[in-house]
Design a protein around this motif. Structure first.
Motif, PDB file in Angstrom:
ATOM      1  N   LEU A  15      -1.750  20.596   3.333  1.00 44.49           N
ATOM      2  CA  LEU A  15      -2.147  19.023   3.086  1.00 44.49           C
ATOM      3  C   LEU A  15      -1.245  18.181   2.203  1.00 44.49           C
ATOM      4  O   LEU A  15      -1.251  18.998   0.944  1.00 44.49           O
ATOM      5  CB  LEU A  15      -3.615  19.019   2.848  1.00 44.49           C
ATOM      6  CG  LEU A  15      -4.563  19.649   3.993  1.00 44.49           C
ATOM      7  CD1 LEU A  15      -6.111  19.589   3.552  1.00 44.49           C
ATOM      8  CD2 LEU A  15      -4.217  18.699   5.440  1.00 44.49           C
ATOM      9  N   THR A  16      -0.994  17.041   2.282  1.00 45.16           N
ATOM     10  CA  THR A  16      -0.538  16.277   1.136  1.00 45.16           C
ATOM     11  C   THR A  16      -1.783  15.604   0.530  1.00 45.16           C
ATOM     12  O   THR A  16      -2.863  15.829   1.167  1.00 45.16           O
ATOM     13  CB  THR A  16       0.372  15.326   1.823  1.00 45.16           C
ATOM     14  OG1 THR A  16      -0.411  14.398   2.302  1.00 45.16           O
ATOM     15  CG2 THR A  16       1.485  15.749   2.417  1.00 45.16           C
ATOM     16  N   GLN A  17      -1.726  15.077  -0.572  1.00 46.12           N
ATOM     17  CA  GLN A  17      -2.789  14.433  -1.192  1.00 46.12           C
ATOM     18  C   GLN A  17      -3.166  13.320  -0.252  1.00 46.12           C
ATOM     19  O   GLN A  17      -4.517  13.063  -0.234  1.00 46.12           O
ATOM     20  CB  GLN A  17      -2.273  13.740  -2.436  1.00 46.12           C
ATOM     21  CG  GLN A  17      -1.966  14.746  -3.727  1.00 46.12           C
ATOM     22  CD  GLN A  17      -1.570  14.243  -5.042  1.00 46.12           C
ATOM     23  OE1 GLN A  17      -1.094  13.010  -5.094  1.00 46.12           O
ATOM     24  NE2 GLN A  17      -1.653  14.808  -6.051  1.00 46.12           N
ATOM     25  N   GLU A  18      -2.246  12.539   0.265  1.00 48.58           N
ATOM     26  CA  GLU A  18      -2.841  11.549   1.191  1.00 48.58           C
ATOM     27  C   GLU A  18      -3.680  11.925   2.166  1.00 48.58           C
ATOM     28  O   GLU A  18      -4.686  11.423   2.736  1.00 48.58           O
ATOM     29  CB  GLU A  18      -1.755  11.063   1.753  1.00 48.58           C
ATOM     30  CG  GLU A  18      -1.937   9.506   2.650  1.00 48.58           C
ATOM     31  CD  GLU A  18      -2.578   8.398   1.780  1.00 48.58           C
ATOM     32  OE1 GLU A  18      -3.311   7.805   2.526  1.00 48.58           O
ATOM     33  OE2 GLU A  18      -2.030   8.042   0.637  1.00 48.58           O
ATOM     34  N   GLN A  19      -3.207  13.242   2.941  1.00 44.69           N
ATOM     35  CA  GLN A  19      -4.047  13.664   4.037  1.00 44.69           C
ATOM     36  C   GLN A  19      -5.383  14.133   3.624  1.00 44.69           C
ATOM     37  O   GLN A  19      -6.508  13.807   4.228  1.00 44.69           O
ATOM     38  CB  GLN A  19      -3.266  14.859   4.520  1.00 44.69           C
ATOM     39  CG  GLN A  19      -2.175  14.326   5.556  1.00 44.69           C
ATOM     40  CD  GLN A  19      -1.265  15.557   5.801  1.00 44.69           C
ATOM     41  OE1 GLN A  19      -1.165  16.581   5.023  1.00 44.69           O
ATOM     42  NE2 GLN A  19      -0.586  15.607   6.827  1.00 44.69           N
ATOM     43  N   ASN A  25     -12.230  10.509   2.747  1.00 48.53           N
ATOM     44  CA  ASN A  25     -12.885   8.947   2.673  1.00 48.53           C
ATOM     45  C   ASN A  25     -12.584   8.483   1.347  1.00 48.53           C
ATOM     46  O   ASN A  25     -13.384   8.109   0.783  1.00 48.53           O
ATOM     47  CB  ASN A  25     -14.036   8.786   3.166  1.00 48.53           C
ATOM     48  CG  ASN A  25     -14.448   7.153   3.518  1.00 48.53           C
ATOM     49  OD1 ASN A  25     -13.286   6.781   3.747  1.00 48.53           O
ATOM     50  ND2 ASN A  25     -15.533   7.048   3.358  1.00 48.53           N
ATOM     51  N   THR A  26     -11.472   8.863   0.767  1.00 50.40           N
ATOM     52  CA  THR A  26     -11.202   8.441  -0.765  1.00 50.40           C
ATOM     53  C   THR A  26      -9.580   8.099  -0.816  1.00 50.40           C
ATOM     54  O   THR A  26      -8.920   7.931   0.213  1.00 50.40           O
ATOM     55  CB  THR A  26     -11.559   9.610  -1.847  1.00 50.40           C
ATOM     56  OG1 THR A  26     -11.372   8.904  -3.200  1.00 50.40           O
ATOM     57  CG2 THR A  26     -10.674  10.750  -1.604  1.00 50.40           C
ATOM     58  N   THR A  27      -9.135   7.792  -1.829  1.00 48.61           N
ATOM     59  CA  THR A  27      -7.656   7.439  -1.935  1.00 48.61           C
ATOM     60  C   THR A  27      -6.809   8.655  -2.490  1.00 48.61           C
ATOM     61  O   THR A  27      -7.318   9.666  -2.991  1.00 48.61           O
ATOM     62  CB  THR A  27      -7.568   6.218  -3.191  1.00 48.61           C
ATOM     63  OG1 THR A  27      -7.872   6.735  -4.147  1.00 48.61           O
ATOM     64  CG2 THR A  27      -8.398   4.918  -2.739  1.00 48.61           C
ATOM     65  N   GLN A  28      -5.649   8.380  -2.315  1.00 44.98           N
ATOM     66  CA  GLN A  28      -4.450   9.270  -2.706  1.00 44.98           C
ATOM     67  C   GLN A  28      -4.718   9.416  -4.427  1.00 44.98           C
ATOM     68  O   GLN A  28      -4.515  10.446  -4.834  1.00 44.98           O
ATOM     69  CB  GLN A  28      -3.102   9.037  -2.007  1.00 44.98           C
ATOM     70  CG  GLN A  28      -1.975   9.951  -2.769  1.00 44.98           C
ATOM     71  CD  GLN A  28      -1.514   9.540  -4.112  1.00 44.98           C
ATOM     72  OE1 GLN A  28      -1.367   8.358  -4.421  1.00 44.98           O
ATOM     73  NE2 GLN A  28      -0.978  10.359  -4.785  1.00 44.98           N
ATOM     74  N   MET A  29      -4.697   8.140  -4.798  1.00 43.48           N
ATOM     75  CA  MET A  29      -4.766   8.060  -6.472  1.00 43.48           C
ATOM     76  C   MET A  29      -5.949   8.945  -7.019  1.00 43.48           C
ATOM     77  O   MET A  29      -5.701   9.684  -7.983  1.00 43.48           O
ATOM     78  CB  MET A  29      -4.808   6.694  -6.792  1.00 43.48           C
ATOM     79  CG  MET A  29      -4.962   6.427  -8.263  1.00 43.48           C
ATOM     80  SD  MET A  29      -3.319   7.252  -9.154  1.00 43.48           S
ATOM     81  CE  MET A  29      -2.178   6.176  -8.686  1.00 43.48           C
ATOM     82  N   THR A  30      -7.208   8.869  -6.418  1.00 39.15           N
ATOM     83  CA  THR A  30      -8.268   9.803  -6.662  1.00 39.15           C
ATOM     84  C   THR A  30      -7.909  11.204  -6.854  1.00 39.15           C
ATOM     85  O   THR A  30      -8.046  12.018  -7.649  1.00 39.15           O
ATOM     86  CB  THR A  30      -9.548   9.339  -6.009  1.00 39.15           C
ATOM     87  OG1 THR A  30      -9.821   7.879  -5.997  1.00 39.15           O
ATOM     88  CG2 THR A  30     -10.477  10.276  -6.057  1.00 39.15           C
ATOM     89  N   ILE A  31      -7.368  11.440  -5.731  1.00 44.98           N
ATOM     90  CA  ILE A  31      -6.984  13.124  -5.521  1.00 44.98           C
ATOM     91  C   ILE A  31      -6.038  13.403  -6.523  1.00 44.98           C
ATOM     92  O   ILE A  31      -6.235  14.401  -7.238  1.00 44.98           O
ATOM     93  CB  ILE A  31      -6.508  13.651  -4.087  1.00 44.98           C
ATOM     94  CG1 ILE A  31      -7.324  13.090  -2.879  1.00 44.98           C
ATOM     95  CG2 ILE A  31      -5.952  14.830  -4.026  1.00 44.98           C
ATOM     96  CD1 ILE A  31      -8.703  14.044  -2.974  1.00 44.98           C
TER      97      ILE A  31
END
Length: 68
Positions: A15-19, A25-31
């Motif tokens: 998985l990518t951060q975006e996936q 149900n959050t943002t890539q920036m949060t991950i």
């Protein structure tokens, strides 16, 4: 403190951060912030991430205790 265990778990699932963000149900920036250790996830988000990556959600808080 960077959470290498989290990065490795995400990558092991392919998985990518975006996936991962979409699945939780959050943002890539949060991950990204969680992985980099600049943000601690809420218990709700910890459980969502842990569920997707098949981890124990309390792992996010174990390291918090060891830093004290």
């Amino acid at each position: 403190m960077k959470r290498n265990w989290l990065i490795e778990s995400r990558k092991a699932k392919g998985l990518t951060q975006e996936q991962l963000a979409e699945m939780c149900n959050t943002t890539q920036m949060t991950i990204s912030n969680i992985e980099n250790g600049t943000r601690r996830p809420s218990p709700r988000l910890s459980k969502l991430i842990a569920n997707v990556l098949n981890l124990d959600w309390t792992k996010f808080y174990e390291e918090q205790q060891s830093e004290i």
